[in-house]
Design an enzyme around this catalytic site. Structure first.
Site, mmCIF file in Angstrom:
data_model
loop_
_atom_site.group_PDB
_atom_site.id
_atom_site.type_symbol
_atom_site.label_atom_id
_atom_site.label_comp_id
_atom_site.label_asym_id
_atom_site.label_seq_id
_atom_site.Cartn_x
_atom_site.Cartn_y
_atom_site.Cartn_z
ATOM 1 N N ASN A 28 0.826 -1.207 0.000
ATOM 2 C CA ASN A 28 0.000 0.000 0.000
ATOM 3 C C ASN A 28 0.859 1.254 0.000
ATOM 4 O O ASN A 28 1.936 1.282 0.590
ATOM 5 C CB ASN A 28 -0.922 0.013 1.223
ATOM 6 C CG ASN A 28 -1.867 -1.173 1.225
ATOM 7 O OD1 ASN A 28 -2.020 -1.836 0.198
ATOM 8 N ND2 ASN A 28 -2.476 -1.455 2.352
ATOM 9 N N VAL A 29 0.339 2.281 -0.635
ATOM 10 C CA VAL A 29 1.058 3.551 -0.713
ATOM 11 C C VAL A 29 0.417 4.588 0.210
ATOM 12 O O VAL A 29 0.779 5.755 0.181
ATOM 13 C CB VAL A 29 1.079 4.074 -2.178
ATOM 14 C CG1 VAL A 29 1.785 3.096 -3.095
ATOM 15 C CG2 VAL A 29 -0.342 4.365 -2.685
ATOM 16 N N HIS B 233 5.739 -0.487 -2.890
ATOM 17 C CA HIS B 233 5.241 0.278 -4.043
ATOM 18 C C HIS B 233 5.275 1.780 -3.815
ATOM 19 O O HIS B 233 4.577 2.527 -4.490
ATOM 20 C CB HIS B 233 3.811 -0.178 -4.413
ATOM 21 C CG HIS B 233 3.758 -1.588 -4.943
ATOM 22 N ND1 HIS B 233 2.603 -2.340 -4.978
ATOM 23 C CD2 HIS B 233 4.730 -2.377 -5.464
ATOM 24 C CE1 HIS B 233 2.866 -3.531 -5.491
ATOM 25 N NE2 HIS B 233 4.151 -3.589 -5.787
HETATM 26 C C1 BJW Z 1 -9.988 -7.600 2.168
HETATM 27 C C2 BJW Z 1 -10.905 -6.773 2.752
HETATM 28 C C3 BJW Z 1 -10.891 -6.723 4.137
HETATM 29 C C4 BJW Z 1 -11.222 -6.600 0.681
HETATM 30 N N1 BJW Z 1 -9.994 -7.456 4.810
HETATM 31 N N2 BJW Z 1 -9.109 -8.320 2.855
HETATM 32 C C5 BJW Z 1 2.352 -11.188 -16.623
HETATM 33 C C6 BJW Z 1 2.584 -12.137 -15.641
HETATM 34 C C7 BJW Z 1 3.259 -11.809 -14.481
HETATM 35 C C8 BJW Z 1 3.711 -10.515 -14.265
HETATM 36 C C9 BJW Z 1 3.470 -9.584 -15.225
HETATM 37 C C10 BJW Z 1 2.811 -9.907 -16.391
HETATM 38 N N3 BJW Z 1 2.702 -8.790 -17.139
HETATM 39 C C11 BJW Z 1 3.287 -7.766 -16.457
HETATM 40 C C12 BJW Z 1 3.761 -8.245 -15.288
HETATM 41 C C13 BJW Z 1 4.466 -7.491 -14.259
HETATM 42 C C14 BJW Z 1 3.519 -6.611 -13.471
HETATM 43 C C15 BJW Z 1 2.371 -7.455 -12.924
HETATM 44 O O1 BJW Z 1 2.470 -8.104 -11.908
HETATM 45 N N4 BJW Z 1 1.223 -7.423 -13.594
HETATM 46 C C16 BJW Z 1 0.078 -8.244 -13.213
HETATM 47 C C17 BJW Z 1 -1.157 -7.365 -13.104
HETATM 48 C C18 BJW Z 1 -0.069 -9.332 -14.226
HETATM 49 N N5 BJW Z 1 4.310 -6.078 -12.385
HETATM 50 C C19 BJW Z 1 5.039 -4.970 -12.519
HETATM 51 O O2 BJW Z 1 5.038 -4.315 -13.548
HETATM 52 C C20 BJW Z 1 5.910 -4.584 -11.344
HETATM 53 N N6 BJW Z 1 7.242 -4.348 -11.765
HETATM 54 C C21 BJW Z 1 7.979 -5.308 -12.336
HETATM 55 O O3 BJW Z 1 7.567 -6.436 -12.514
HETATM 56 O O4 BJW Z 1 9.250 -4.901 -12.636
HETATM 57 C C22 BJW Z 1 10.099 -5.812 -13.347
HETATM 58 C C23 BJW Z 1 9.963 -5.536 -14.799
HETATM 59 C C24 BJW Z 1 10.099 -4.258 -15.273
HETATM 60 C C25 BJW Z 1 10.010 -4.013 -16.647
HETATM 61 C C26 BJW Z 1 9.739 -5.062 -17.505
HETATM 62 C C27 BJW Z 1 9.587 -6.340 -17.006
HETATM 63 C C28 BJW Z 1 9.709 -6.582 -15.645
HETATM 64 C C29 BJW Z 1 5.436 -3.298 -10.713
HETATM 65 C C30 BJW Z 1 4.102 -3.445 -10.073
HETATM 66 C C31 BJW Z 1 3.637 -2.109 -9.500
HETATM 67 C C32 BJW Z 1 2.217 -2.185 -8.969
HETATM 68 N N7 BJW Z 1 1.754 -0.864 -8.721
HETATM 69 C C33 BJW Z 1 0.434 -0.669 -8.155
HETATM 70 C C34 BJW Z 1 0.112 0.852 -8.161
HETATM 71 C C35 BJW Z 1 0.906 1.556 -7.073
HETATM 72 C C36 BJW Z 1 0.708 3.025 -7.147
HETATM 73 C C37 BJW Z 1 -0.685 3.455 -6.806
HETATM 74 O O5 BJW Z 1 -1.274 3.057 -5.778
HETATM 75 O O6 BJW Z 1 -1.236 4.244 -7.572
HETATM 76 O O7 BJW Z 1 0.365 -1.208 -6.830
HETATM 77 S S1 BJW Z 1 -0.855 -1.562 -9.012
HETATM 78 C C38 BJW Z 1 -1.798 -1.938 -7.576
HETATM 79 O O8 BJW Z 1 -1.827 -3.370 -7.381
HETATM 80 C C39 BJW Z 1 -1.010 -1.357 -6.403
HETATM 81 C C40 BJW Z 1 -1.139 -2.450 -5.391
HETATM 82 O O9 BJW Z 1 -0.122 -2.331 -4.389
HETATM 83 C C41 BJW Z 1 -1.052 -3.695 -6.210
HETATM 84 C C42 BJW Z 1 -1.607 -4.942 -5.532
HETATM 85 O O10 BJW Z 1 -2.968 -4.815 -5.299
HETATM 86 P P1 BJW Z 1 -3.613 -5.437 -3.966
HETATM 87 O O11 BJW Z 1 -3.091 -4.712 -2.795
HETATM 88 O O12 BJW Z 1 -3.457 -6.900 -3.969
HETATM 89 O O13 BJW Z 1 -5.142 -4.987 -4.122
HETATM 90 P P2 BJW Z 1 -6.355 -5.718 -4.883
HETATM 91 O O14 BJW Z 1 -7.400 -4.688 -5.080
HETATM 92 O O15 BJW Z 1 -5.898 -6.460 -6.068
HETATM 93 O O16 BJW Z 1 -6.873 -6.812 -3.820
HETATM 94 C C43 BJW Z 1 -7.487 -6.453 -2.613
HETATM 95 C C44 BJW Z 1 -7.770 -7.710 -1.818
HETATM 96 O O17 BJW Z 1 -8.278 -7.315 -0.559
HETATM 97 C C45 BJW Z 1 -8.810 -8.650 -2.451
HETATM 98 O O18 BJW Z 1 -8.301 -9.980 -2.427
HETATM 99 C C46 BJW Z 1 -10.012 -8.549 -1.510
HETATM 100 O O19 BJW Z 1 -10.728 -9.780 -1.370
HETATM 101 C C47 BJW Z 1 -9.338 -8.203 -0.212
HETATM 102 N N8 BJW Z 1 -10.159 -7.497 0.746
HETATM 103 N N9 BJW Z 1 -11.669 -6.194 1.711
HETATM 104 C C48 BJW Z 1 -9.113 -8.240 4.097
HETATM 105 N N10 BJW Z 1 -11.790 -5.954 4.782
#
Ligand code: BJW
Ligand code: ZN
Length: 255
Positions: free
Chosen positions: A105-106, A122
């Site tokens: 989280n940010v 992040h």
């Molecule tokens: C509850 C609840 C309650 C609800 N109690 N729980 C293909 C395959 C694999 C990887 C890749 C791919 N294509 C591209 C990639 C790489 C890519 C990636 O992973 N993409 C996927 C989407 C496929 N990753 C990247 O690009 C990363 N960098 C990287 O890999 O560098 C190497 C590289 C560079 C260049 C070329 C190649 C490689 C960087 C990732 C950066 C992510 N950034 C963000 C935005 C941050 C800034 C901002 O906030 O504006 O980070 S995206 C967003 O997602 C944010 C979050 O931290 C991140 C994760 O999300 P999170 O926290 O899991 O949230 P949700 O909404 O998904 O889930 C919430 C959960 O809570 C749910 O499960 C609910 O059930 C639950 N919940 N209420 C407990 N009360």
């Protein structure tokens, strides 16, 4: 009040003996404070999906739009408060000798709840830096930019200090998180969908190193198949329960 969540005898036993705990949180831990998660309908802002806004390409194409999104979120975050889940994690650091909190989280809410040395994978939405000279700016919760903010030093365009898709995570943070996952007895994956890499690889690192990996989430996720035990419920309920159990076994140590 403990005992609302069904926790196995095995997990009780492991928590009683745990000397090292690593927790990784995602957007779900802040949902109960009123911060929208990324995936699911509440993650939409003006009909854009976060994936369409959280990239350097999107920023360069339309910095006004992307800054408008960040200004909206900064304001929202500055108006909410940490919830019982954040507060339980902040208390855990004084109960367990080796406790590491890693967050995707940010929103700064863990630090506002009292957690120390939070590992931010992040970045932090309250900070910005200059694309031209690299100078950091902001850091104040009150600072909500309008338009595209510029650098006080050189006039260059500022960007939020967050990690967008395609960008490398801050390596010291990722390294520390991987080390903590590799040495912990218990790993808690809290409120994350486990979709975004490389953060989503950290629970697996913990499992491969022998930790008992617990998922705290009301729903199942991409991580669920590799998890040792699921505690199905909101983090604001489950984490205070886990804290009560840890306090029972470990007492309340003072720093
Ligand atoms: C509850 C609840 C309650 C609800 N109690 N729980 C293909 C395959 C694999 C990887 C890749 C791919 N294509 C591209 C990639 C790489 C890519 C990636 O992973 N993409 C996927 C989407 C496929 N990753 C990247 O690009 C990363 N960098 C990287 O890999 O560098 C190497 C590289 C560079 C260049 C070329 C190649 C490689 C960087 C990732 C950066 C992510 N950034 C963000 C935005 C941050 C800034 C901002 O906030 O504006 O980070 S995206 C967003 O997602 C944010 C979050 O931290 C991140 C994760 O999300 P999170 O926290 O899991 O949230 P949700 O909404 O998904 O889930 C919430 C959960 O809570 C749910 O499960 C609910 O059930 C639950 N919940 N209420 C407990 N009360
Ligand atoms: Zn500058």
């Amino acid at each position: 009040m403990a005992g609302r969540v069904n926790i196995s005898a095995r997990l009780h036993d492991i928590l009683a003996k745990a000397e090292s705990i690593c927790v990784m949180t995602g957007a779900g831990v802040s949902a109960e404070s009123g911060v929208p998660t990324f995936r699911g309908n509440d993650g939409l802002w003006k009909k854009f999906r976060p994936e369409e806004l959280a990239s350097f390409d999107a920023f360069i194409r339309n910095p006004e739009l992307v800054w408008e999104w960040y200004a909206y979120r900064r304001k929202l975050i500055s108006e909410v408060r940490p919830n019982p889940g954040h507060r339980a994690l902040a208390e855990m650091q004084d109960v367990i000798p080796d406790f590491t909190l890693v967050t995707q989280n940010v929103d700064n809410l863990h630090t506002r709840a009292g957690s120390r040395d939070v590992i931010e994978l992040h970045g932090n939405i309250m900070r910005s830096y200059c694309l031209d000279c690299g100078l950091f700016a902001g850091g104040s919760v009150q600072e909500i930019p309008s338009g595209i903010p510029s650098c006080e030093h050189c006039g260059g365009m500022l960007r939020p200090d967050v990690v967008w898709f395609g960008e490398i995570l801050p390596q010291p943070a990722f390294q520390k998180a991987a080390e903590a996952a590799g040495r912990c007895d218990v790993f808690l994956s809290v409120g994350t969908s486990g979709i975004v890499y490389p953060a989503a690889s950290i629970p697996r690192m913990a499992r491969e190193a022998g930790a008992y990996v617990v998922e705290v989430n009301p729903d199942s996720t991409d991580l669920t198949p590799g998890i040792s035990e699921t505690l199905s419920g909101p983090s604001g309920v489950v984490l205070p329960d886990l804290l009560s159990i840890l306090k029972e076994y470990h007492g309340h140590q003072q720093n």
